[in-house]
Design an enzyme around this catalytic site. Structure first.
Site, PDB file in Angstrom:
ATOM      1  N   GLU A 128       0.831  -1.207   0.000  1.00 39.74           N
ATOM      2  CA  GLU A 128       0.000   0.000   0.000  1.00 39.74           C
ATOM      3  C   GLU A 128       0.866   1.257   0.000  1.00 39.74           C
ATOM      4  OE1 GLU A 128      -2.714  -0.615  -1.022  1.00 39.74           O
ATOM      5  OE2 GLU A 128      -4.265  -0.650   0.509  1.00 39.74           O
ATOM      6  N   THR A 180      -5.177   7.692  -5.351  1.00 41.71           N
ATOM      7  CA  THR A 180      -5.257   7.747  -3.883  1.00 41.71           C
ATOM      8  C   THR A 180      -4.308   8.820  -3.348  1.00 41.71           C
ATOM      9  OG1 THR A 180      -5.882   5.428  -3.740  1.00 41.71           O
ATOM     10  CG2 THR A 180      -4.971   6.402  -1.757  1.00 41.71           C
TER      11      THR A 180
HETATM   12  N1  HSE Z   1      -8.275   4.972   3.685  1.00 36.57           N
HETATM   13  C1  HSE Z   1      -7.669   5.145   2.404  1.00 36.57           C
HETATM   14  C2  HSE Z   1      -8.048   6.516   1.868  1.00 36.57           C
HETATM   15  C3  HSE Z   1      -8.160   4.068   1.472  1.00 36.57           C
HETATM   16  O1  HSE Z   1      -9.220   6.861   1.963  1.00 36.57           O
HETATM   17  O2  HSE Z   1      -7.182   7.225   1.377  1.00 36.57           O
HETATM   18  C4  HSE Z   1      -7.542   4.122   0.127  1.00 36.57           C
HETATM   19  O3  HSE Z   1      -8.088   3.053  -0.657  1.00 36.57           O
END
Ligand code: HSE
Length: 306
Positions: A128, A180
């Site tokens: 990630e 993201t």
């Molecule tokens: N919690 C993370 C965000 C998830 O919202 O940036 C990304 O998939």
């Protein structure tokens, strides 16, 4: 055992108010992964899909996870991993998490399950980090544990598996790009105490609703006063889809992970299917291609299929 085949499901992170701490596994879409253990320390990544993801291990989400496990356990073995990705990268449905979690689980099965689920989450988070710049666990945890999970802490890893209520999830993935990393960068770094109070009230309400199978409480708690107002601007027709979903009978919903996918929770399949149809037609009307998925909450997470 020399090889294992896995079905690795998509995940919906945040569950509206639980930014970086709540997430659920769903059944569709899912990736297929085959992991082979090698007698030499090489790590080989192959994709049979057409997404053009990098295959150099240090630049591949599954690759970095395997490298970290190899280093941690001082392994003389390497791994070959063949990924057929069906969760589109950048969808907000946990595509990078699937590769990362699948690599960790696959390697662990072939090593005789020597790592705990918490350790698998720890290693999967390196994937990630490569994908988004941040080591968040709210996608990899439900992928590995199944069902809905609460990330009480990601360092040290402390995951609380929650109940899996009998709910339907409708998710739409409009074909627009939201990275993201970008969707994190636009967030405010400071929040007002009054907003924080509302947010933690909703998170606590949502967790209580999930544990008690209280769908009314779940619906009342699916509100986000911090992240959604900022991020929803990046998603065409977000407000309209949310409003129409509630009118059709959804309990609630919002942005899936960092978007652009939107998800809604419903008690009945019929409502969930109606919402799916509406979502598709809203995007059809403005000429944006979209993919829609209807599934139940997936209590299993990653499954060994061979
Ligand atoms: N919690 C993370 C965000 C998830 O919202 O940036 C990304 O998939």
């Amino acid at each position: 055992m020399k090889k294992v085949k896995l079905r690795v499901p998509a995940t919906v992170a945040n569950l509206v108010c639980g930014f970086d701490i709540l997430g659920t596994a769903i059944h569709e879409p899912y990736d297929e992964m085959e992991v082979n253990i090698l007698d030499n320390p090489e790590i080989i990544i192959k994709h049979t899909d057409n997404f053009g993801l990098p295959e150099e291990p240090s630049n591949n989400v599954a690759g970095v996870v395997l490298m970290k496990i190899q280093e941690h356990l001082n392994l003389k073995n390497g791994f070959e991993i063949i990924i057929n990705k069906k969760i589109k990268p950048g969808s907000g449905l946990g595509s990078s998490a699937a590769s990362a979690a699948g690599a960790a689980v696959g390697a662990n099965v072939l090593l005789g399950n020597i790592l705990t689920k918490e350790e698998l989450v720890h290693f999967a988070m390196f994937g990630e980090e490569l994908a988004s710049g941040v080591r968040h666990a709210d996608n990899v945890a439900p992928c590995i544990f199944g069902g809905i999970t609460l990330v009480k802490s990601s360092n040290p890893v402390d995951i609380i598996p929650l109940n899996s209520p009998d709910l339907f999830v409708t998710a739409v993935h409009p074909q627009v790009e939201v990275k993201t990393s970008d969707a994190r960068q636009i967030l405010k770094k400071n929040i007002l105490l009054k907003d924080a109070i509302q947010q933690w009230g909703n998170i606590a309400g949502l967790v209580a609703g999930i544990q008690k199978n209280d769908f009314g409480l779940i619906g009342r708690s699916l509100h986000d006063v911090i992240i959604e107002p900022v991020r929803s601007i990046l998603i065409p027709k977000f407000d309209e889809i949310k409003q129409k979903s509630l009118e059709i009978g959804a309990l609630g919903g919002g942005i899936s992970g960092s978007g652009p996918s939107i998800f809604m929770l419903s008690e009945k399949e019929e409502i969930s299917q109606k919402i799916a149809k509406m979502m598709k037609s809203v995007y059809d009307e403005i000429g944006i291609e979209s993919f829609v998925y209807v599934s139940k909450i997936n209590p299993y997470g990653i499954q060994i299929i061979d």
